[in-house]
Design an enzyme around this catalytic site. Structure first.
Site, PDB file in Angstrom:
ATOM      1  N   TYR A  28       4.075   5.750  11.223  1.00 15.55           N
ATOM      2  CA  TYR A  28       4.433   4.339  11.419  1.00 15.55           C
ATOM      3  C   TYR A  28       5.217   3.690  10.293  1.00 15.55           C
ATOM      4  O   TYR A  28       5.815   2.634  10.477  1.00 15.55           O
ATOM      5  CB  TYR A  28       3.164   3.515  11.696  1.00 15.55           C
ATOM      6  CG  TYR A  28       2.089   3.660  10.629  1.00 15.55           C
ATOM      7  CD1 TYR A  28       2.149   2.912   9.456  1.00 15.55           C
ATOM      8  CD2 TYR A  28       1.014   4.532  10.790  1.00 15.55           C
ATOM      9  CE1 TYR A  28       1.163   3.040   8.473  1.00 15.55           C
ATOM     10  CE2 TYR A  28       0.033   4.674   9.820  1.00 15.55           C
ATOM     11  CZ  TYR A  28       0.102   3.929   8.664  1.00 15.55           C
ATOM     12  OH  TYR A  28      -0.856   4.043   7.710  1.00 15.55           O
ATOM     13  N   ARG A  30       0.867  -1.182   0.000  1.00 16.95           N
ATOM     14  CA  ARG A  30       0.000   0.000   0.000  1.00 16.95           C
ATOM     15  C   ARG A  30       0.901   1.229   0.000  1.00 16.95           C
ATOM     16  O   ARG A  30       1.475   1.574   1.019  1.00 16.95           O
ATOM     17  CB  ARG A  30      -0.876  -0.024   1.263  1.00 16.95           C
ATOM     18  CG  ARG A  30      -2.045   0.945   1.251  1.00 16.95           C
ATOM     19  CD  ARG A  30      -2.610   1.127   2.667  1.00 16.95           C
ATOM     20  NE  ARG A  30      -1.775   2.041   3.431  1.00 16.95           N
ATOM     21  CZ  ARG A  30      -1.669   2.036   4.761  1.00 16.95           C
ATOM     22  NH1 ARG A  30      -2.329   1.149   5.493  1.00 16.95           N
ATOM     23  NH2 ARG A  30      -0.886   2.903   5.361  1.00 16.95           N
ATOM     24  N   HIS A  48      -3.618   4.776   4.550  1.00 11.39           N
ATOM     25  CA  HIS A  48      -4.763   3.868   4.654  1.00 11.39           C
ATOM     26  C   HIS A  48      -5.993   4.504   3.997  1.00 11.39           C
ATOM     27  O   HIS A  48      -6.648   3.890   3.158  1.00 11.39           O
ATOM     28  CB  HIS A  48      -5.054   3.562   6.117  1.00 11.39           C
ATOM     29  CG  HIS A  48      -6.326   2.805   6.326  1.00 11.39           C
ATOM     30  ND1 HIS A  48      -6.515   1.535   5.859  1.00 11.39           N
ATOM     31  CD2 HIS A  48      -7.486   3.172   6.923  1.00 11.39           C
ATOM     32  CE1 HIS A  48      -7.735   1.138   6.160  1.00 11.39           C
ATOM     33  NE2 HIS A  48      -8.347   2.099   6.803  1.00 11.39           N
TER      34      HIS A  48
HETATM   35  C1  LIG Z   1     -14.479  -5.431  12.276  1.00 11.80           C
HETATM   36  C2  LIG Z   1     -13.662  -4.236  11.954  1.00 11.80           C
HETATM   37  N1  LIG Z   1     -12.694  -3.869  12.806  1.00 11.80           N
HETATM   38  C3  LIG Z   1     -11.942  -2.768  12.576  1.00 11.80           C
HETATM   39  C4  LIG Z   1     -12.142  -2.027  11.454  1.00 11.80           C
HETATM   40  C5  LIG Z   1     -11.308  -0.756  11.229  1.00 11.80           C
HETATM   41  N2  LIG Z   1     -10.430  -0.908  10.078  1.00 11.80           N
HETATM   42  C6  LIG Z   1     -10.781  -0.465   8.870  1.00 11.80           C
HETATM   43  S1  LIG Z   1      -9.652  -0.873   7.703  1.00 11.80           S
HETATM   44  C7  LIG Z   1      -8.676  -1.652   8.825  1.00 11.80           C
HETATM   45  C8  LIG Z   1      -7.424  -2.320   8.373  1.00 11.80           C
HETATM   46  C9  LIG Z   1      -7.690  -3.364   7.337  1.00 11.80           C
HETATM   47  O1  LIG Z   1      -6.495  -3.917   6.892  1.00 11.80           O
HETATM   48  P1  LIG Z   1      -6.445  -4.951   5.689  1.00 11.80           P
HETATM   49  O2  LIG Z   1      -7.425  -6.034   5.936  1.00 11.80           O
HETATM   50  O3  LIG Z   1      -5.049  -5.351   5.504  1.00 11.80           O
HETATM   51  O4  LIG Z   1      -6.968  -4.154   4.417  1.00 11.80           O
HETATM   52  P2  LIG Z   1      -6.315  -2.882   3.717  1.00 11.80           P
HETATM   53  O5  LIG Z   1      -6.828  -1.673   4.417  1.00 11.80           O
HETATM   54  O6  LIG Z   1      -4.851  -3.010   3.805  1.00 11.80           O
HETATM   55  O7  LIG Z   1      -6.794  -2.911   2.303  1.00 11.80           O
HETATM   56  C10 LIG Z   1      -9.228  -1.576  10.098  1.00 11.80           C
HETATM   57  C11 LIG Z   1      -8.609  -2.091  11.328  1.00 11.80           C
HETATM   58  C12 LIG Z   1     -13.168  -2.434  10.580  1.00 11.80           C
HETATM   59  N3  LIG Z   1     -13.458  -1.762   9.464  1.00 11.80           N
HETATM   60  N4  LIG Z   1     -13.897  -3.536  10.846  1.00 11.80           N
END
Ligand SMILES: Cc1ncc(C[n+]2csc(CCOP(=O)(O)OP(=O)(O)O)c2C)c(N)n1
Ligand SMILES: Cc1ncc(C[n+]2csc(CCOP(=O)(O)OP(=O)(O)O)c2C)c(N)n1
Ligand SMILES: [Mg+2]
Ligand SMILES: [Mg+2]
Lengths: 420, 337, 337, 420
Positions: D326, D313, D317
């Protein structure tokens, strides 16, 4: 240096200061683990199943399993596991035998108590004696057990009071014993929930700088639950000193293990970074060896280990269940031949260690336990003071609940003194 | 009309639903060969095959989430949660997906999922087997929540739930599974809609609102009160989301008094909503504050204590006395908090 | 006294808790280097190290379940749930374990877990980031549920929550994180207990009960009503389990009128409990039915609609008019259901 | 015959009636899978990590990965994967190149719109273009996508309307498009939830007797969620035709993938009985080949497959995030060298396929898309009719909600006509 190492830096630094002795021990178990890990590799070759074959190779099968005592009672050799039970004397084997006979009797007696209306329910462990005794007896008192409802054999090894063991089944408590008194949490009814508790507890042990270990018991069915998988993620991430002990007894109530998994259950943990072992769960020695390996890894900073003990639930799910609706008749026959108690009996016999005296002593002990248990059971109140319904919800006073309690006391009092 | 138990009436309702619409599929733990731990799905797998009646791996989120995917594909899944206390691992999928998908997509995706939940206490079971979680779902927009109290409703309502294009939580009063009654399997234009309450007994002095397992208890209370010269109108709410307040309102405007009862904990339970909404609608008609007779704000206790926990005839009549202004257990009671 | 934002006051409360008791550990997603998506744990990992302030794998059940295990071992875990709508995957561990373990073991096992939940809307966020799930937990026996509305309470209450030997759900009004105020870091014998409500403004005509993000809105309403000659007593409930009904009761006996407000859906929300319990306690003092001003029984809408969804000054004053018997939006309105 | 085979008997019988052609195809992909599976086996040797080493070998590393286009643009050979993209002409490669350039432009434009206050938020996919285009372009229109919030590139391949793509980010809808119009569910914000939906949908495809496939997109962080693991259990148990497509972009907001996993993420699926592949997620051709293999397995009754596309990425985010808190600075540099677009550009150049004309056409297209998107964005209402808050909660009338709606209409009406 990777971020993981960075994050856990002081964690590892502490680890590196482990005494030379521990490092020595660790070297030993790492050798052992190589044995195990390569066993695991073998399993990953059963890929064909996921390809849609209908071969009869599933998570209930016994191929590629660690076995030290064969069903016929002969001793199988295993260079990886033998050293871990090399210290077990014949006398100690007799003790294990006694344990298994006793918990089988406990099981029978509790079932009888249920039939006689003294207990509301019982979840028999018939067939799983070796899995529970072999692992339970490998633990230290300062280790901590997180179990499900069927681990009465493990509770026995923790020295639980018989009355306490029965309270839940008699309907007079939601949990029978004091977890801190015997180093065993009260059983989790929500399938799989306890695996996370074990992980957190284990992390706490690391933080406390002690080498106590948490062990989580759960069933084959439980492995489908999110919690169990998350526990593996957390345990691996935090390198928590926890042992995941899965009793694959082939059934989750009426559902065969093949519905939960198309591969050996032990194949799952390595993907989470957790080494696993697959042992004959009806072989008390193999179970003990595997548990000792896992405990030793955990104590010496090696992190979590997963053990699949392949066994069979010979009884109903609980006394309310009717396995005739779903269980193939010949399963019982097949697994009866692999019985954990008789195979250890045969081994002991072959060594001349199961004399008439010993047999008598063992049976007397079982009789005594059964008597003690029955006495403890009927001595337990069946009726409780209704006001107890309010006890222990909170540690500190809660005004809303206090009010309800006071009103209910007034309500009960209104029955006293007859017609108003 | 056939004599059936309440559980048998649901079984027959499921059979109708499976036969009428091949998009209906059943999914749950032990619902196949075993027929469910309460035998509510008895023989259905045998009749309709393992694709229509599926034993699922032991994971409630998995069951509900898989049902959501099936609904996306046009199916009408009926999920069984084995016991009330085991619905929570599936809570996220229910509250965040099942309840919200229709709103999220402004109706593009329909979610005709039925979730069957044997609920409530009184069967002497161990922990997590006697809970009443209905208020969580009634507070969740996007869900419909219903509960039956007799074999006819059990049969009719499970079929209505499955036919409904919205997600429905169907709470089955497990301790009444063996209750017998006459059941007609004909659903017609005059069949009471799923969302309607039913006046189970007419009366003039007090409205007693109940649902599920406590409706028979409420009927007993009404019979006992009649001996005492008090006329109780019993309303079987049947639907908890929506609640058919026009029926309750009509009754309370007549009686001026309301007692509402459920097994679930009092704080934030269905009774709070009923009392609050009835007060809003009938303030000028009320002779007394609505009274609630409910489980306590404790976890469900061990079986030996469940009689203390569960609302019963005496506690209902005590509350009736209270709203009637008669001497009752709180006469002279002094609040400490 | 130091000037702090509400979020900063929680940060400083957490710092005190970590410094005071080395059994306190923080666990959550992105709470380490990032300091949490709202920076509430800013710099705490730097100060106390990655063992005391732990970034957890992305799994809420895992976070809560691990905390339960740590509590078993004598720790006092403080879990952060990143946003309200993400608490549901952890719901089972909260409702079946955190809430029940103490009762299950008759107090043998203490569960001093604090679960921090930034909640509520008004920040223009996408789905699941603006919900108000507090009623689920207030209906769950064994939990304590609190919410703060200003920096001083934020600071005090997070410390009280962590020090409490029971599990506490701490709902943080996320749209008020940037609200500033003077904060004293001295907790003394005269500090308001965690379970107590606070009269935020005295008044004589109407009691307006609010908590969390709507307390400032309620204060605005009181100021506006004062211009209009209506004297509103604003009560900041602070605790939702237990609810400090003696404070509310005292107020309503004085004013004779109650309006209760929250962002969560109306049906089965905290307002239902407040209205029902106040009616039980103050029936003879009430001049009008308690009125509820709440979010609607819909999922939280997209940001462009949140103003319609959220209770605001106008809706509060409209309800005040209603309980005052003045002309209001429902004057002449005819119910259709 | 095992119970599993019994339970799924008619299922297998149907399978066996697959056309000879399908069987042929299956033989091919089974050969492919053997290649893959043995790759997976290699990974299981990184056991050392779980042993507590602090070596820099983690789930973000690129060793043992399937790669068809090297970062320098040269073509790597892979006997297992090459046949699956043998039909891809240079023209088609140019199309993929165009797709990637266009979605990068979409990303940039949306970020700009956010900065200008036209959007409330945006989740950039910068760096993940190959993972999304390579997989998205492998799908058929009758396949169905279940994604997370970052898959705007996949949505583009599904032909989503730009206005619909932006609605959520502009705050005017909880979901922008009609799932059935483009064969893609609206994104799941709850991490991991969609993997179960994909599994259920896939099961429905099987029941319907069609060979459509469901594909679930999720991140590395998501793999820690119970739901994702349960989806693997269910998919394996029901042999659902679903593809699990994990974009391992190394971060879950601020958490590095090493916090979620100590092993390659692709190592997890085999334990569930699901074959997996680990591909270079910045290599559009490798991603396409892997996706085609998985789709083909699913279509022909082979069940689920797991793909880990290792990428990075490159952006924050979301536009609300500050990765400087970070992210190690040199990560961007390192991964910049592995950029998915420039490597395909180099390959095309080396084949003389990226002429000035082509470049101009591609850039013009990107410009046009950006213009179209901006126009669509600002054309969307920012304010909605308040009464819409009630729309679509239920399919059938709900008396409680109707009442609230009617009361709110009266409330709104009370503002009309001035002072009362
Ligand atoms: C159940 C839940 N917990 C926490 C979140 C908050 N949150 C949104 S995106 C994220 C990180 C997701 O990481 P990843 O699965 O690697 O996907 P990426 O963002 O890298 O595409 C978090 C913790 C959420 N959306 N849903
Ligand atoms: C969350 C949850 N879902 C369902 C149940 C009902 N239930 C009790 S035991 C059981 C089967 C458990 O099987 P397994 O994990 O193999 O353990 P075993 O009973 O074989 O020891 C089920 C489904 C439960 N207790 N908890
Ligand atoms: Mg089992
Ligand atoms: Mg990621």
């Amino acid at each position: 240096m990777g971020y993981r190492a960075y994050r856990l830096k002081d964690f590892w630094q502490r680890r590196r200061m482990l005494s030379a002795a521990a490092i020595q021990a660790r070297a030993v178990h790492e050798r052992e683990l190589r044995v195990i890990v390569s066993t695991t590799h073998e399993h990953t070759r059963t890929e064909t199943l996921a390809e849609g074959s209908d071969q009869d190779m599933g998570p209930g099968q016994l191929e590629d399993i660690v076995q030290l005592i064969r069903p016929d009672g002969s001793r199988a050799e295993s260079p990886g596991f033998d050293p871990w039970v090399a210290d077990v004397t014949d006398d100690q084997l007799v003790d294990l035998y006694e344990d298994m006979v006793v918990i089988r009797r406990i099981d029978t007696e509790a079932t009888a108590l249920q039939r006689q209306g003294e207990l509301a329910l019982w979840a028999p462990l018939l067939g799983q004696e070796a899995a529970q005794i072999g692992s339970g007896r490998a633990l230290r008192t300062d280790d901590f057990v997180f179990s499900s409802y069927r681990e009465n054999g493990v509770a026995y090894t923790r020295g639980v009071d018989f009355g306490d063991m029965l309270k839940v089944w008699r309907g007079i408590a939601s949990a029978g014993w004091d977890p801190y008194a015997i180093g065993m949490a009260t059983p989790a009814v929500i399938i799989g929930a306890q695996t996370l508790h074990a992980t957190g507890y284990a992390l706490g042990c690391t933080y406390d700088g002690v080498d106590s270990v948490a062990i989580a018991y759960f069933g084959d069915g439980a492995t489908s639950q999110g919690d169990v998988n998350e526990a593996m993620v957390f345990a691996s991430s935090f390198q928590a000193p926890v042992v995941f002990f899965c009793q694959n007894n082939q059934w989750a109530i009426s559902e065969p293990v093949g519905l939960q998994a198309h591969r050996h259950i032990s194949d799952r943990a390595p993907g989470f970074g957790i080494p696993s072992m697959r042992v004959d769960g009806n072989d008390v020695l193999a179970v003990m060896a595997a548990t000792r390996i896992a405990l030793d890894r955990a104590r010496s900073g090696g992190g979590p280990t997963f053990i699949e003990a392949v066994t069979y639930r010979m009884g109903p799910h609980t006394t309310s269940d009717d396995p005739k609706r779903y269980r193939p008749a010949d399963d019982l026959e097949e697994w009866g031949r692999k019985d954990p108690i008789s195979r250890l009996g045969r081994l002991l016999e072959s060594r001349g260690a199961l004399t008439g005296d010993v047999t008598k002593r063992v049976n007397d002990k079982a009789d005594a336990v059964a008597r003690e248990m029955r006495a403890a059971c009927v001595a337990l109140d069946k009726e409780l003071d209704p006001m107890m319904v309010f006890d222990g919800v909170y540690e500190e006073p809660h005004s809303g609940l206090e009010r309800q309690k006071s009103q209910y006391a007034a309500y009960l009092a209104s029955f006293e003194g007859g017609e108003q | 009309m056939t004599q059936m138990t309440l559980g048998g009436a649901i079984n027959s309702g499921l059979r109708h639903a499976l036969a009428d619409d091949d998009k209906v599929v059943l999914l749950g733990e032990d619902i196949g060969k075993l027929g469910g731990v309460f035998r509510v799905t008895d023989k259905l797998q045998e009749e309709f095959g393992p694709r229509r009646v599926m034993d699922a791996p032991l994971a409630e989120a998995g069951i509900i989430g898989t049902a959501v995917g099936l609904a996306f594909r046009g199916y009408r899944p009926v999920c069984e949660i084995q016991f009330d206390g085991f619905i929570y691992p599936g809570f996220d999928q229910i509250v965040a997906q099942v309840a919200k998908l229709h709103y999220r997509t402004r109706g593009k995706v329909k979610v005709p999922i039925t979730i069957r939940v044997p609920f409530g206490g009184g069967i002497g079971a161990v922990e997590h087997h006697s809970e009443s979680p209905e208020a969580y779902f009634a507070h969740t927009a996007g869900l419909r929540v219903i509960s039956c109290s007799n074999p006819q409703d059990a049969h009719t309502m499970i079929r209505q739930a499955i036919a409904c294009d919205d997600p429905v939580l169907f709470f089955e009063p497990k301790r009444r599974y063996w209750l017998k009654g006459e059941v007609s399997e004909e659903l017609g234009a005059d069949t009471l809609p799923m969302g309607s309450a039913r006046v189970a007994r007419e009366g003039t002095d007090v409205t007693l609102a109940a649902y599920g397992p406590l409706v028979p208890t409420a009927m007993d209370a009404a019979a006992a009160a009649a001996d005492d010269g008090i006329s109780i109108e019993v309303i079987d709410l049947r639907s908890l989301s929506p609640i058919d307040f026009s029926t309750v309102e009509k009754s309370v405007r007549k009686t001026g008094r309301l007692v509402v009862t459920h097994e679930a904990a009092q704080s934030g339970g269905i009774g709070a909503e009923v009392a609050a909404a009835v007060t809003e609608r009938c303030f000028d008609w009320l002779e007394a504050a609505p009274a609630r007779v409910t489980g306590f704000d404790t976890p469900y206790p061990p079986a030996a204590l469940e009689e203390a926990f569960l609302p019963d005839l005496d506690r209902l009549l005590d509350a009736v006395d209270r709203v009637m202004g008669r001497r009752n257990s709180l006469t002279g009671w002094k609040a400490t908090a």
